[in-house]
Design an enzyme around this catalytic site. Structure first.
Site, PDB file in Angstrom:
ATOM      1  N   SER A 184      55.266 -38.593 -23.032  1.00 59.48           N
ATOM      2  CA  SER A 184      55.485 -40.660 -22.606  1.00 59.48           C
ATOM      3  C   SER A 184      56.915 -40.263 -23.337  1.00 59.48           C
ATOM      4  CB  SER A 184      54.292 -41.132 -22.793  1.00 59.48           C
ATOM      5  OG  SER A 184      54.548 -42.476 -22.462  1.00 59.48           O
ATOM      6  N   ASP A 214      49.747 -38.953 -12.564  1.00 59.64           N
ATOM      7  CA  ASP A 214      49.732 -39.585 -13.218  1.00 59.64           C
ATOM      8  C   ASP A 214      50.691 -40.457 -12.583  1.00 59.64           C
ATOM      9  OD1 ASP A 214      51.523 -41.816 -15.331  1.00 59.64           O
ATOM     10  OD2 ASP A 214      52.433 -38.917 -16.539  1.00 59.64           O
ATOM     11  N   HIS A 268      47.952 -39.096 -17.333  1.00 55.87           N
ATOM     12  CA  HIS A 268      48.445 -39.312 -18.846  1.00 55.87           C
ATOM     13  C   HIS A 268      48.394 -39.151 -19.639  1.00 55.87           C
ATOM     14  CE1 HIS A 268      52.749 -41.002 -19.843  1.00 55.87           C
ATOM     15  NE2 HIS A 268      52.248 -41.892 -20.577  1.00 55.87           N
TER      16      HIS A 268
END
Length: 339
Positions: A183, A282, A313
């Site tokens: 991320s 995601d 995610h």
């Protein structure tokens, strides 16, 4: 993550004006102006409250997973810390590659001490027979970008000087260093790689990048972001960008929209090999696919996109022992061996 809440600039200015005048205002003092429920609250006075999930302490003793861990101080003045993961037993007496990892959390939350990261990275050190150095950098909004980039880059400088001093790094091969992160950490990977490529004095070699579900953005919305059903995800992403980029900037800040950053053609040719990991479920998958395509268009010699079609995610941090996570570890290991 649940939907964020925030106060718009008009409300914020109104509150300040009313406070200055000594009048009642629509929100009480210390009201929450930004929130990721269960993770983060930002208050009107600028203070921040983070909710810490289960954490794990480092241990030099072998874990049931077959790895050891140790906390280190990268820079006590900032502070920047790290955790080193080392397989308890290695396949041979040769030196081990090093993976430097940057956790996710929208630049605002996260820690390598969190249970999910600890288990994933320790397990990866065993699966890949590598040394993992995971970094706890300073967080926004107290420390806005580019501070996270600077902190994480300083970990490479620290690493290059500690091989002869730190017992957990005695087997480290600085000619085989990899950068990874999920991320926001995947975003950091990109920026640290550029800075490392430009620093000729850095005494290590970045062989490859492994960004996992990387977090990028722009003022221009993608097709998926324009969809009505994407409103809550867009609001969440926008909140984290507002909290992390420099005040007065927008989502075309270079740290958010990497495509506007000035990188020469010669530098793109020199850029390390990249394997971008995305997850089919995601919301950020589209941005990860775009990132891989951007690198290819710029002439990066080796770029590969790998998708976990049924996963969400940062699944590896939430389910570090799942089959999907074990597959991700194997994919990452194969990439490292191929570089």
């Amino acid at each position: 993550m649940n939907n964020p809440t925030f106060i718009n600039p008009y409300e914020s200015n109104l509150i300040k004006a009313l406070q200055t005048a000594g009048l009642n205002h629509p929100h009480p003092p210390m009201s929450v102006i930004a929130e990721a429920p269960g993770y983060l609250q930002v208050f009107s006075d600028g203070s921040v409250k983070r909710f810490t999930p289960e954490i794990v302490f480092a241990s030099p003793e072998p874990s049931p997973g077959g790895f050891k861990s140790k906390d280190v101080i990268i820079d006590p003045s900032k502070p920047i810390t790290g955790r080193i993961f080392l397989p308890h037993s290695t396949d041979s007496g040769s030196l081990l590659p090093v993976m430097v990892y940057f956790h996710g959390g929208g630049f605002c939350i996260g820690s390598t001490t969190w249970l999910g990261y600890h288990c994933f990275l320790g397990g990866f050190s065993v699966a890949s027979q590598s040394i993992v150095l995971s970094i706890d950098y300073r967080l926004a909004p107290e420390n806005r970008l580019p501070i996270a980039y600077e902190d994480c880059y300083s970990s490479l400088e620290w690493l290059s000087h500690q091989v002869g001093n730190e017992s957990f790094l005695r087997e480290a091969d600085l000619s085989r260093v990899f950068l990874s992160g999920d991320s926001a950490g995947g975003n950091i990977v990109h920026q640290v790689a550029i800075k490392a490529m430009r620093d000729r004095a850095l005494r290590l070699k970045i062989k490859g990048l492994l960004p996992i579900h990387p977090y990028f953005g722009s003022e221009e919305r993608t097709e998926r972001e324009k969809a009505d059903q994407a409103a809550s995800d867009v609001a969440s992403n926008d909140m984290f960008w507002r909290l992390s980029i420099p005040e007065g900037s927008n989502r075309d800040y270079y740290g958010c929209n990497s495509e506007i950053q000035k990188v020469s053609e010669a530098e793109w040719i020199e850029f390390p090999a990249v394997e971008v990991y995305v997850a089919g479920q995601d919301f950020l998958k589209e941005r990860g696919v775009m990132y891989a395509g951007f690198l290819k268009r710029k002439g990066v010699k080796r770029v590969k996109l790998v998708e976990a079609e049924t996963e969400s995610h940062v699944f590896h941090a939430f389910y570090p022992e799942s089959e999907a996570t074990l597959l991700l570890q194997r994919q990452m290991t194969e990439f490292m061996k191929s570089c």
